[in-house]
Design a protein around this motif. Sequence first.
Motif, PDB file in Angstrom:
ATOM      1  N   ALA A  12     -36.506 -31.040 -45.970  1.00 60.43           N
ATOM      2  CA  ALA A  12     -37.764 -31.336 -45.273  1.00 60.43           C
ATOM      3  C   ALA A  12     -37.587 -31.205 -43.762  1.00 60.43           C
ATOM      4  O   ALA A  12     -38.439 -30.633 -43.082  1.00 60.43           O
ATOM      5  CB  ALA A  12     -38.234 -32.743 -45.636  1.00 60.43           C
ATOM      6  N   GLU A  13     -36.479 -31.721 -43.241  1.00 57.79           N
ATOM      7  CA  GLU A  13     -36.228 -31.611 -41.801  1.00 57.79           C
ATOM      8  C   GLU A  13     -36.013 -30.166 -41.377  1.00 57.79           C
ATOM      9  O   GLU A  13     -36.466 -29.754 -40.316  1.00 57.79           O
ATOM     10  CB  GLU A  13     -35.004 -32.434 -41.418  1.00 57.79           C
ATOM     11  N   LYS A  14     -35.300 -29.404 -42.196  1.00 56.77           N
ATOM     12  CA  LYS A  14     -35.090 -27.992 -41.873  1.00 56.77           C
ATOM     13  C   LYS A  14     -36.416 -27.240 -41.840  1.00 56.77           C
ATOM     14  O   LYS A  14     -36.665 -26.444 -40.938  1.00 56.77           O
ATOM     15  CB  LYS A  14     -34.159 -27.345 -42.900  1.00 56.77           C
ATOM     16  N   PHE A  15     -37.264 -27.499 -42.807  1.00 58.19           N
ATOM     17  CA  PHE A  15     -38.569 -26.843 -42.867  1.00 58.19           C
ATOM     18  C   PHE A  15     -39.409 -27.197 -41.635  1.00 58.19           C
ATOM     19  O   PHE A  15     -40.015 -26.324 -41.010  1.00 58.19           O
ATOM     20  CB  PHE A  15     -39.300 -27.242 -44.152  1.00 58.19           C
ATOM     21  N   VAL A  16     -39.438 -28.455 -41.284  1.00 57.00           N
ATOM     22  CA  VAL A  16     -40.231 -28.906 -40.136  1.00 57.00           C
ATOM     23  C   VAL A  16     -39.664 -28.334 -38.836  1.00 57.00           C
ATOM     24  O   VAL A  16     -40.418 -27.927 -37.949  1.00 57.00           O
ATOM     25  CB  VAL A  16     -40.287 -30.444 -40.110  1.00 57.00           C
ATOM     26  N   THR A  17     -38.359 -28.247 -38.707  1.00 55.97           N
ATOM     27  CA  THR A  17     -37.743 -27.697 -37.507  1.00 55.97           C
ATOM     28  C   THR A  17     -38.063 -26.215 -37.350  1.00 55.97           C
ATOM     29  O   THR A  17     -38.408 -25.760 -36.253  1.00 55.97           O
ATOM     30  CB  THR A  17     -36.215 -27.910 -37.541  1.00 55.97           C
ATOM     31  N   VAL A  18     -37.985 -25.471 -38.425  1.00 58.47           N
ATOM     32  CA  VAL A  18     -38.325 -24.043 -38.375  1.00 58.47           C
ATOM     33  C   VAL A  18     -39.811 -23.864 -38.064  1.00 58.47           C
ATOM     34  O   VAL A  18     -40.188 -23.004 -37.262  1.00 58.47           O
ATOM     35  CB  VAL A  18     -37.942 -23.347 -39.701  1.00 58.47           C
ATOM     36  N   LEU A  19     -40.640 -24.688 -38.659  1.00 54.15           N
ATOM     37  CA  LEU A  19     -42.074 -24.621 -38.397  1.00 54.15           C
ATOM     38  C   LEU A  19     -42.382 -24.942 -36.935  1.00 54.15           C
ATOM     39  O   LEU A  19     -43.222 -24.275 -36.308  1.00 54.15           O
ATOM     40  CB  LEU A  19     -42.809 -25.584 -39.321  1.00 54.15           C
ATOM     41  N   ASN A  20     -41.708 -25.935 -36.360  1.00 56.58           N
ATOM     42  CA  ASN A  20     -41.890 -26.255 -34.942  1.00 56.58           C
ATOM     43  C   ASN A  20     -41.464 -25.096 -34.043  1.00 56.58           C
ATOM     44  O   ASN A  20     -42.126 -24.798 -33.048  1.00 56.58           O
ATOM     45  CB  ASN A  20     -41.108 -27.501 -34.558  1.00 56.58           C
ATOM     46  N   ILE A  63     -47.059 -34.003 -29.089  1.00 58.67           N
ATOM     47  CA  ILE A  63     -48.074 -34.010 -30.144  1.00 58.67           C
ATOM     48  C   ILE A  63     -47.522 -33.505 -31.475  1.00 58.67           C
ATOM     49  O   ILE A  63     -47.615 -34.181 -32.499  1.00 58.67           O
ATOM     50  CB  ILE A  63     -49.298 -33.180 -29.710  1.00 58.67           C
ATOM     51  N   ILE A  64     -46.943 -32.325 -31.469  1.00 62.36           N
ATOM     52  CA  ILE A  64     -46.531 -31.684 -32.723  1.00 62.36           C
ATOM     53  C   ILE A  64     -45.298 -32.345 -33.320  1.00 62.36           C
ATOM     54  O   ILE A  64     -45.216 -32.534 -34.536  1.00 62.36           O
ATOM     55  CB  ILE A  64     -46.291 -30.174 -32.500  1.00 62.36           C
ATOM     56  N   ARG A  65     -44.339 -32.722 -32.494  1.00 60.86           N
ATOM     57  CA  ARG A  65     -43.099 -33.313 -33.010  1.00 60.86           C
ATOM     58  C   ARG A  65     -43.330 -34.626 -33.763  1.00 60.86           C
ATOM     59  O   ARG A  65     -42.787 -34.800 -34.866  1.00 60.86           O
ATOM     60  CB  ARG A  65     -42.119 -33.506 -31.873  1.00 60.86           C
ATOM     61  N   PRO A  66     -44.130 -35.570 -33.235  1.00 58.88           N
ATOM     62  CA  PRO A  66     -44.393 -36.783 -34.020  1.00 58.88           C
ATOM     63  C   PRO A  66     -45.150 -36.502 -35.325  1.00 58.88           C
ATOM     64  O   PRO A  66     -44.867 -37.117 -36.355  1.00 58.88           O
ATOM     65  CB  PRO A  66     -45.232 -37.652 -33.088  1.00 58.88           C
ATOM     66  N   LEU A  67     -46.083 -35.558 -35.272  1.00 56.66           N
ATOM     67  CA  LEU A  67     -46.795 -35.192 -36.503  1.00 56.66           C
ATOM     68  C   LEU A  67     -45.853 -34.549 -37.509  1.00 56.66           C
ATOM     69  O   LEU A  67     -45.980 -34.772 -38.718  1.00 56.66           O
ATOM     70  CB  LEU A  67     -47.956 -34.250 -36.177  1.00 56.66           C
ATOM     71  N   SER A  68     -44.909 -33.766 -37.031  1.00 59.03           N
ATOM     72  CA  SER A  68     -43.930 -33.138 -37.918  1.00 59.03           C
ATOM     73  C   SER A  68     -43.008 -34.177 -38.545  1.00 59.03           C
ATOM     74  O   SER A  68     -42.624 -34.045 -39.714  1.00 59.03           O
ATOM     75  CB  SER A  68     -43.096 -32.123 -37.151  1.00 59.03           C
ATOM     76  N   ALA A  69     -42.648 -35.195 -37.788  1.00 54.27           N
ATOM     77  CA  ALA A  69     -41.812 -36.259 -38.341  1.00 54.27           C
ATOM     78  C   ALA A  69     -42.554 -36.993 -39.455  1.00 54.27           C
ATOM     79  O   ALA A  69     -41.965 -37.322 -40.495  1.00 54.27           O
ATOM     80  CB  ALA A  69     -41.395 -37.225 -37.244  1.00 54.27           C
ATOM     81  N   ARG A  70     -43.841 -37.234 -39.249  1.00 51.89           N
ATOM     82  CA  ARG A  70     -44.639 -37.869 -40.307  1.00 51.89           C
ATOM     83  C   ARG A  70     -44.738 -36.963 -41.532  1.00 51.89           C
ATOM     84  O   ARG A  70     -44.680 -37.438 -42.672  1.00 51.89           O
ATOM     85  CB  ARG A  70     -46.042 -38.168 -39.808  1.00 51.89           C
ATOM     86  N   ALA A  72     -42.555 -34.726 -42.504  1.00 52.08           N
ATOM     87  CA  ALA A  72     -41.248 -34.732 -43.182  1.00 52.08           C
ATOM     88  C   ALA A  72     -41.076 -35.994 -44.016  1.00 52.08           C
ATOM     89  O   ALA A  72     -40.568 -35.938 -45.144  1.00 52.08           O
ATOM     90  CB  ALA A  72     -40.121 -34.607 -42.153  1.00 52.08           C
ATOM     91  N   GLU A  73     -41.513 -37.131 -43.476  1.00 48.91           N
ATOM     92  CA  GLU A  73     -41.446 -38.377 -44.246  1.00 48.91           C
ATOM     93  C   GLU A  73     -42.347 -38.306 -45.475  1.00 48.91           C
ATOM     94  O   GLU A  73     -41.994 -38.808 -46.551  1.00 48.91           O
ATOM     95  CB  GLU A  73     -41.823 -39.566 -43.375  1.00 48.91           C
ATOM     96  N   ALA A  74     -43.509 -37.703 -45.334  1.00 46.88           N
ATOM     97  CA  ALA A  74     -44.402 -37.562 -46.485  1.00 46.88           C
ATOM     98  C   ALA A  74     -43.801 -36.666 -47.553  1.00 46.88           C
ATOM     99  O   ALA A  74     -43.919 -36.950 -48.751  1.00 46.88           O
ATOM    100  CB  ALA A  74     -45.755 -37.009 -46.028  1.00 46.88           C
ATOM    101  N   ILE A  75     -43.149 -35.594 -47.132  1.00 46.76           N
ATOM    102  CA  ILE A  75     -42.489 -34.693 -48.094  1.00 46.76           C
ATOM    103  C   ILE A  75     -41.365 -35.424 -48.810  1.00 46.76           C
ATOM    104  O   ILE A  75     -41.191 -35.294 -50.026  1.00 46.76           O
ATOM    105  CB  ILE A  75     -41.975 -33.434 -47.385  1.00 46.76           C
ATOM    106  N   ARG A  76     -40.598 -36.219 -48.056  1.00 45.07           N
ATOM    107  CA  ARG A  76     -39.508 -36.980 -48.680  1.00 45.07           C
ATOM    108  C   ARG A  76     -40.032 -38.014 -49.669  1.00 45.07           C
ATOM    109  O   ARG A  76     -39.444 -38.226 -50.724  1.00 45.07           O
ATOM    110  CB  ARG A  76     -38.682 -37.675 -47.615  1.00 45.07           C
ATOM    111  N   SER A  77     -41.137 -38.678 -49.331  1.00 45.34           N
ATOM    112  CA  SER A  77     -41.667 -39.715 -50.215  1.00 45.34           C
ATOM    113  C   SER A  77     -42.274 -39.111 -51.483  1.00 45.34           C
ATOM    114  O   SER A  77     -42.268 -39.758 -52.524  1.00 45.34           O
ATOM    115  CB  SER A  77     -42.693 -40.542 -49.475  1.00 45.34           C
ATOM    116  N   ILE A  78     -42.778 -37.895 -51.400  1.00 46.62           N
ATOM    117  CA  ILE A  78     -43.310 -37.230 -52.596  1.00 46.62           C
ATOM    118  C   ILE A  78     -42.192 -36.902 -53.563  1.00 46.62           C
ATOM    119  O   ILE A  78     -42.342 -37.042 -54.782  1.00 46.62           O
ATOM    120  CB  ILE A  78     -44.090 -35.952 -52.203  1.00 46.62           C
TER     121      ILE A  78
END
Length: 80
Positions: A12-20, A63-70, A72-78
Motif C-alpha cells: 500500500a505504501e509503495k503504491f501511494v508513493t508511486v502515485l504521489n 494536501i496530497i500526502r496526508p490524503l495518501s496516508a489515509r 494507504a491506511e484504508a487499503i491496509r484495513s480492507i
Amino acid sequence: MKIPNVNTMDRAEKFVTVLNCILFLVMFVGLYLLARQFVHNFFLRILCLLADYFVTALVIYCIIRPLSARAAEAIRSIKR
C-alpha cells in the motif's frame, strides 16, 4: 524529509508513493507548460520553473500526502 526505505514498505505504501510521484510530475509539467504560454522571457521562465516547483511541492506535501496516508491506511484495513 527523509527518503523512505523500500524494503520496509508494504504494498500500500509503495503504491501511494508511486502515485504521489506521478501526480507531482503531472502537476509540475502541467503548471510549467501553462505558465510558459504567458511568459516569453528566458529569465522569467526560469523563475516560473522555480515558482512552479515550490507550488507543486507545497501542494503535494500539505494536501496530497496526508490524503495518501489515509488512503494507504484504508487499503491496509480492507486487507485485514
